[in-house]
Scaffold this active site. Structure first.
Site, short mmCIF file in Angstrom:
data_model
loop_
_atom_site.label_atom_id
_atom_site.label_comp_id
_atom_site.label_asym_id
_atom_site.label_seq_id
_atom_site.Cartn_x
_atom_site.Cartn_y
_atom_site.Cartn_z
CB ALA A 1 -66.79 18.27 -39.28
CG ASP A 2 -63.18 19.14 -44.75
OD1 ASP A 2 -63.69 19.53 -45.18
OD2 ASP A 2 -61.65 19.28 -44.54
CB THR A 3 -64.51 14.29 -44.14
OG1 THR A 3 -65.25 13.99 -42.83
CG2 THR A 3 -63.66 12.08 -43.98
#
EC number: 3.6.1.9
Length: 196
Positions: free
Chosen positions: A75-77
């Site tokens: 995941a990346d935010t």
């Protein structure tokens, strides 16, 4: 549920998977977090997450570690104000400047999720709109000096002091702002034909 591989060093993502009682182990490889110029903002965190997942998949295959059948979650935010992606601050001065920009306004937190299994790849993103009350210079300086949010997109963590005293409203998944829309991840993991 089958054990998965978390391709992230984020203590927040680790904590969220633990809270969801999903069995996992962490395997991380360094990846470039650059993205093509002109890419749609919502696609950026998916692009970065995919690179993280593929790097771990390649590492496991190349080193014959026997975990190649396990699903890989990455995941990346990103934090978005207007049409500008706000990354992680380099230093105190930049962290203070970012929080001044966010003060009193609504911004979006977008987390891109990529789940790779031997059979397929699933990807999606989740958007949460967050509104800060106006923050005083003293509040901003106190937070930055005490919590040192240099590893956080947007220079803050919603579960820390600044979120407790500074957030006016949230529209969307709170845990997405922490770094993982964990309820959607669980649904992706348990969808028919996936990994149930």
């Amino acid at each position: 549920m089958q054990q998965l591989i978390l391709a992230s060093q984020s203590p927040r993502r680790k904590q969220l998977l633990e809270w969801a009682e999903i069995p996992f182990e962490i395997v991380v490889r360094e990846t470039d977090e650059a993205y093509p110029e002109g890419m749609a903002i919502a696609e950026v965190p998916i692009h970065i997450a995919r690179n993280k997942a593929l790097a771990v998949k390649e590492y496991l295959q190349k080193n014959n570690l026997g975990k190649t059948g396990a699903p890989i979650l990455a995941a990346d935010t990103v934090v978005v104000l207007g049409n500008r992606i706000i990354g992680k601050p380099k230093d105190r001065q930049e962290a203070i400047a970012i929080l001044k920009d966010l003060s009193g306004l609504v911004h979006e937190v977008i987390t891109g999720v990529v789940l790779i299994t031997p059979e397929k790849e699933t990807s999606f993103y989740d958007v949460t709109r967050v509104e800060f009350y106006p923050l005083t210079p003293e509040e901003i300086a106190f937070y930055v000096d005490k919590y040192k949010p240099y590893d956080k997109a947007g220079a803050y963590a919603i579960q820390e002091w600044i979120g407790v005293i500074g957030i006016k409203s949230i529209d969307g998944d709170f845990y997405n702002v922490m770094g993982l829309p964990v309820s959607r991840v669980v649904r992706a993991l348990t969808a028919p034909g996936n990994l149930a």
